[in-house]
Design a protein around this motif. Structure first.
Motif, PDB file in Angstrom:
ATOM      1  N   MET A   8      -1.076   6.719  -6.898  1.00  0.00           N
ATOM      2  CA  MET A   8      -1.319   5.972  -5.841  1.00  0.00           C
ATOM      3  C   MET A   8      -2.571   5.602  -5.578  1.00  0.00           C
ATOM      4  O   MET A   8      -3.556   6.722  -5.518  1.00  0.00           O
ATOM      5  N   LYS A   9      -2.790   4.406  -5.092  1.00  0.00           N
ATOM      6  CA  LYS A   9      -4.168   3.653  -4.486  1.00  0.00           C
ATOM      7  C   LYS A   9      -4.345   3.914  -3.188  1.00  0.00           C
ATOM      8  O   LYS A   9      -3.422   3.232  -2.362  1.00  0.00           O
ATOM      9  N   ILE A  10      -5.163   4.820  -2.441  1.00  0.00           N
ATOM     10  CA  ILE A  10      -4.957   5.047  -1.015  1.00  0.00           C
ATOM     11  C   ILE A  10      -6.174   4.680  -0.251  1.00  0.00           C
ATOM     12  O   ILE A  10      -7.590   4.804  -0.760  1.00  0.00           O
ATOM     13  N   ALA A  11      -6.064   3.716   0.924  1.00  0.00           N
ATOM     14  CA  ALA A  11      -7.343   3.420   1.560  1.00  0.00           C
ATOM     15  C   ALA A  11      -7.331   4.471   2.780  1.00  0.00           C
ATOM     16  O   ALA A  11      -6.372   4.762   3.306  1.00  0.00           O
ATOM     17  N   LEU A  12      -8.605   5.107   2.927  1.00  0.00           N
ATOM     18  CA  LEU A  12      -8.496   6.014   3.901  1.00  0.00           C
ATOM     19  C   LEU A  12      -9.314   5.238   5.154  1.00  0.00           C
ATOM     20  O   LEU A  12     -10.469   4.770   5.090  1.00  0.00           O
ATOM     21  N   ILE A  13      -8.588   5.217   6.276  1.00  0.00           N
ATOM     22  CA  ILE A  13      -9.232   4.448   7.483  1.00  0.00           C
ATOM     23  C   ILE A  13      -9.511   5.449   8.499  1.00  0.00           C
ATOM     24  O   ILE A  13      -8.655   6.427   9.111  1.00  0.00           O
ATOM     25  N   GLY A  14     -10.833   5.879   8.681  1.00  0.00           N
ATOM     26  CA  GLY A  14     -11.274   6.985   9.353  1.00  0.00           C
ATOM     27  C   GLY A  14     -11.796   7.973   8.234  1.00  0.00           C
ATOM     28  O   GLY A  14     -10.916   8.440   7.496  1.00  0.00           O
ATOM     29  N   TYR A  15     -13.040   8.184   8.303  1.00  0.00           N
ATOM     30  CA  TYR A  15     -13.492   9.260   7.063  1.00  0.00           C
ATOM     31  C   TYR A  15     -14.090  10.194   7.840  1.00  0.00           C
ATOM     32  O   TYR A  15     -15.345  10.479   7.760  1.00  0.00           O
ATOM     33  N   GLU A  64      -6.400  15.945  -5.607  1.00  0.00           N
ATOM     34  CA  GLU A  64      -5.702  17.045  -6.236  1.00  0.00           C
ATOM     35  C   GLU A  64      -4.515  16.709  -6.521  1.00  0.00           C
ATOM     36  O   GLU A  64      -4.028  17.244  -7.685  1.00  0.00           O
ATOM     37  N   ARG A  65      -3.595  15.712  -5.943  1.00  0.00           N
ATOM     38  CA  ARG A  65      -2.571  15.391  -6.175  1.00  0.00           C
ATOM     39  C   ARG A  65      -2.436  13.953  -7.178  1.00  0.00           C
ATOM     40  O   ARG A  65      -1.418  13.680  -7.510  1.00  0.00           O
ATOM     41  N   GLY A  66      -3.363  13.775  -7.945  1.00  0.00           N
ATOM     42  CA  GLY A  66      -3.588  12.629  -8.636  1.00  0.00           C
ATOM     43  C   GLY A  66      -3.805  11.336  -8.132  1.00  0.00           C
ATOM     44  O   GLY A  66      -3.741  10.458  -8.912  1.00  0.00           O
ATOM     45  N   HIS A  67      -4.022  11.102  -6.888  1.00  0.00           N
ATOM     46  CA  HIS A  67      -4.119  10.012  -6.124  1.00  0.00           C
ATOM     47  C   HIS A  67      -5.745   9.384  -6.236  1.00  0.00           C
ATOM     48  O   HIS A  67      -6.583  10.308  -6.467  1.00  0.00           O
ATOM     49  N   THR A  68      -5.756   8.004  -6.156  1.00  0.00           N
ATOM     50  CA  THR A  68      -7.057   7.518  -6.190  1.00  0.00           C
ATOM     51  C   THR A  68      -7.599   7.015  -4.918  1.00  0.00           C
ATOM     52  O   THR A  68      -6.539   6.362  -4.250  1.00  0.00           O
ATOM     53  N   ILE A  69      -8.796   7.226  -4.252  1.00  0.00           N
ATOM     54  CA  ILE A  69      -9.327   6.684  -2.878  1.00  0.00           C
ATOM     55  C   ILE A  69      -9.776   5.365  -3.300  1.00  0.00           C
ATOM     56  O   ILE A  69     -10.861   5.322  -4.227  1.00  0.00           O
TER      57      ILE A  69
END
Ligand code: NDP
Ligand SMILES: O=C(O)C1=N[C@H](C(=O)O)C[C@H](O)C1
Length: 234
Positions: free
Chosen positions: A1-8, A21-26
């Protein structure tokens, strides 16, 4: 999954580690105004930002067609409005004051204990929450959820920080360096005290819960809770 982190910040960085670690892309690491970012290429946004920005962040994602997992606390007066914008845009949304499995089990224990104690007038209920000194809101979102659960299952009418009236639950909020989050509920009579307590040892449980919620929400439309994610068959 492609994930956007809002708040870093503390949570954004912990979520990044677990998601990878679970295979997702930031795809995005956002710490400024959401208007500066185009999120259309991402599958889902995870918002752990600040109370003043959460509503704008969340609704802006829905308007860009991006579903949202939000753990930011202290903005909930606008929750119903966020739900409306989610539904208008046929998007997906999960908000939780606490994403950890342990706290969500603790929520169920709290409801059952409150129900059980409602007939025993000799006991008075109170709550204490302890968090790190950078926390912006008090009481914690988790404490408010716990208080609302007690109110729904007991004879209390509301909650207050520190000194509460007869019908209210007093909540004490303490801020101590490096504490990830501790919540204690006490029922006290003249002769004894009954306590239940959840102690987070780190932020990993919150972050793992948020990533599991993202995996669960991906491809769904509508507004859900962590109860849907974790205890679908309960
Ligand atoms: N539901 C749950 O399970 C949990 C919820 N929380 C909640 O999550 C939130 C974040 O916690 P935590 O990570 O510890 O806090 P931090 O202060 O470590 O991180 C907040 C981040 O938000 C950034 N930020 C500031 N303004 C904006 C904006 N307009 N848009 C997007 N990001 C912005 C800050 O950037 P900068 O530093 O540059 O200002 C910072 O990186 C809090 O509300 C907290 O209560 C925390 C743990 C668990
Ligand atoms: O700010 C935090 O750190 C936390 N915030 C959430 C809350 O307000 O309940 C969840 C957790 O307790 C950590």
């Amino acid at each position: 999954m492609k994930i956007a982190l809002i708040g870093y910040g503390k949570m954004g960085k912990t979520i990044e580690k677990i998601a990878q670690e679970r295979g997702h892309t930031i795809t995005h690491r956002i710490s400024d105004d959401i208007a500066n970012h185009d999120l259309k290429t991402t599958d889902i946004a995870i918002d752990f930002s600040i109370p003043d920005a959460a509503f704008r962040n969340i609704t802006s994602c829905f308007q860009q067609g991006v579903p949202v997992i939000s753990g930011t606390t202290g903005w909930l007066k606008k929750y119903e409005e966020a739900v409306r914008v989610c539904n208008e845009n046929n998007s997906g949304f999960i908000y939780a004051s606490n994403f950890s499995l342990g706290v969500n089990l603790f929520f169920e224990l709290n409801k059952n204990l409150a129900k059980m104690m409602s007939g025993f007038k000799d006991y008075s209920v109170s709550m204490e929450e302890v968090h790190h000194t950078q926390k912006l809101d008090a009481p914690s979102g988790t404490a408010i959820t716990l208080a609302e659960q007690i109110i729904a299952n007991n004879n209390k009418k509301g909650w207050k920080l520190d000194t509460a009236g007869e019908d209210e639950i007093p909540i004490t909020a303490k801020r101590i360096e490096n504490v990830p989050g501790t919540h204690t509920i006490s029922y006290e009579s003249k002769v004894d005290t009954i306590k239940i307590e959840h102690i987070a040892h780190s932020r990993e449980g919150f972050a793992l819960g948020a990533v599991i919620a993202s995996e669960w929400l991906n491809g769904k439309q509508g507004v859900f809770t962590m109860k849907d994610v974790l205890f679908q068959n309960m």
